[in-house]
Design a protein around this motif. Structure first.
Motif, short mmCIF file in Angstrom:
data_model
loop_
_atom_site.label_atom_id
_atom_site.label_comp_id
_atom_site.label_asym_id
_atom_site.label_seq_id
_atom_site.Cartn_x
_atom_site.Cartn_y
_atom_site.Cartn_z
N ASP A 44 -62.86 55.37 -63.11
CA ASP A 44 -63.36 54.23 -63.89
C ASP A 44 -64.50 54.60 -64.84
OD1 ASP A 44 -63.07 51.59 -64.74
OD2 ASP A 44 -64.59 50.86 -63.33
N TRP A 45 -64.47 55.84 -65.35
CA TRP A 45 -65.36 56.26 -66.43
C TRP A 45 -64.47 56.41 -67.66
CZ3 TRP A 45 -70.67 56.85 -65.99
CH2 TRP A 45 -71.18 56.74 -64.69
N SER A 62 -77.06 49.79 -72.67
CA SER A 62 -75.98 48.87 -72.29
C SER A 62 -74.91 49.51 -71.40
CB SER A 62 -75.31 48.32 -73.56
OG SER A 62 -74.79 49.39 -74.33
N ALA A 63 -75.07 50.80 -71.07
CA ALA A 63 -74.03 51.46 -70.27
C ALA A 63 -74.57 52.71 -69.60
CB ALA A 63 -72.85 51.85 -71.17
N HIS A 64 -74.01 53.03 -68.43
CA HIS A 64 -74.24 54.31 -67.78
C HIS A 64 -73.27 55.30 -68.42
CE1 HIS A 64 -76.49 52.07 -64.79
NE2 HIS A 64 -75.42 51.38 -64.47
N GLY A 115 -67.70 62.65 -73.21
CA GLY A 115 -68.52 61.57 -72.68
C GLY A 115 -67.67 60.38 -72.34
N ALA A 116 -68.14 59.56 -71.40
CA ALA A 116 -67.45 58.33 -71.02
C ALA A 116 -68.47 57.41 -70.38
CB ALA A 116 -66.29 58.63 -70.06
N TYR A 117 -68.06 56.16 -70.16
CA TYR A 117 -68.98 55.13 -69.70
C TYR A 117 -68.41 54.41 -68.48
CZ TYR A 117 -70.81 56.42 -74.12
OH TYR A 117 -71.30 57.18 -75.15
N ALA A 118 -69.31 54.12 -67.53
CA ALA A 118 -68.90 53.43 -66.31
C ALA A 118 -68.26 52.10 -66.66
CB ALA A 118 -70.11 53.22 -65.41
N GLY A 119 -67.06 51.90 -66.14
CA GLY A 119 -66.34 50.66 -66.40
C GLY A 119 -65.89 50.51 -67.83
N GLY A 120 -65.98 51.58 -68.62
CA GLY A 120 -65.57 51.52 -70.02
C GLY A 120 -66.46 50.65 -70.88
N ARG A 121 -67.68 50.41 -70.42
CA ARG A 121 -68.59 49.52 -71.16
C ARG A 121 -68.86 50.04 -72.57
NH1 ARG A 121 -71.30 45.64 -68.49
NH2 ARG A 121 -73.04 45.73 -69.94
N GLU A 122 -69.10 49.10 -73.46
CA GLU A 122 -69.52 49.45 -74.81
C GLU A 122 -70.95 49.97 -74.74
OE1 GLU A 122 -67.74 49.45 -77.67
OE2 GLU A 122 -66.03 48.95 -76.38
N TRP A 123 -71.25 50.96 -75.55
CA TRP A 123 -72.56 51.59 -75.52
C TRP A 123 -73.29 51.34 -76.84
CZ3 TRP A 123 -72.84 55.31 -79.34
CH2 TRP A 123 -71.62 55.75 -79.85
N ASN A 124 -74.58 51.45 -76.78
CA ASN A 124 -75.40 51.37 -77.97
C ASN A 124 -76.23 52.65 -78.05
OD1 ASN A 124 -77.26 51.02 -75.93
ND2 ASN A 124 -77.98 49.04 -76.59
N THR A 125 -76.78 52.92 -79.19
CA THR A 125 -77.66 54.08 -79.33
C THR A 125 -79.04 53.57 -79.68
OG1 THR A 125 -75.86 55.51 -80.04
CG2 THR A 125 -78.09 56.23 -80.58
N VAL A 143 -77.13 46.00 -66.51
CA VAL A 143 -75.95 46.88 -66.50
C VAL A 143 -75.48 47.05 -65.05
CG1 VAL A 143 -75.06 49.19 -67.03
CG2 VAL A 143 -76.71 48.09 -68.58
N PRO A 144 -74.21 46.70 -64.76
CA PRO A 144 -73.73 46.85 -63.37
C PRO A 144 -73.61 48.33 -62.98
CG PRO A 144 -71.96 46.12 -64.82
CD PRO A 144 -73.20 46.15 -65.65
#
Length: 152
Positions: A44-45, A62-64, A115-125, A143-144
């Motif tokens: 789930d990443w 906004s994301a891990h 790179g990838a994000y937990a739960g596929g969350r959208e990321w910001n910089t 962030v969960p």
């Protein structure tokens, strides 16, 4: 091999996180980029990308994020200006909790990072000089947590 945990200062312009950065050495060595992406997706990443690491201090509120060194080596500066320098190479996995400052401190010419994000969350910089750290801390707190470790 167990993960290395690094705790970073949470009081500066870079918020970091009370959760530690986790480094899994050589956990995904000798895998193709496609195999790495499939491995992460199964845990789930998702919302993955392939490239390098920005050469300026930044974080995601906004994301891990997980970074896998698919090829080459790089020194990553963690935590913001004057932070911890960590050299990682092929197969190493870095789990960066939301808010963790990071930047490329120099790497090999063949560097490839996935790179990838937990739960596929959208990321910001977020850049420390352009982002209000208190507002960022509020976003980070919402962030969960991830559901699976990226390299176990």
């Amino acid at each position: 091999m167990p993960a290395e945990d690094l705790r970073l200062d949470t009081t500066g312009r870079v918020p970091n996180n009370v959760l530690p950065v986790r480094i899994y050495r050589a956990a995904l060595k000798d895998r193709t980029p496609e195999q790495i992406e499939a491995h992460l997706a199964a845990r789930d990443w998702t919302n993955s990308w392939r490239n390098g690491i920005y050469p300026f201090h930044h974080y995601h509120s906004s994301a891990h994020e997980v970074l896998v060194i698919a090829r080459g080596q790089v020194t990553v500066i963690l935590g913001g200006e004057g932070g911890v320098q960590c050299t990682v190479g092929e197969g190493d996995v870095l789990l960066l909790p939301a808010g963790t400052g990071h930047r490329n401190g120099g790497g090999s010419s063949d560097l490839l990072v996935i790179g990838a994000y937990a739960g596929g969350r959208e990321w910001n910089t977020c850049r420390p000089e352009q982002t209000d750290p208190d507002e960022a801390r509020q976003r980070i707190a919402r962030v969960p947590l991830w559901t699976h470790e990226p390299a176990e």
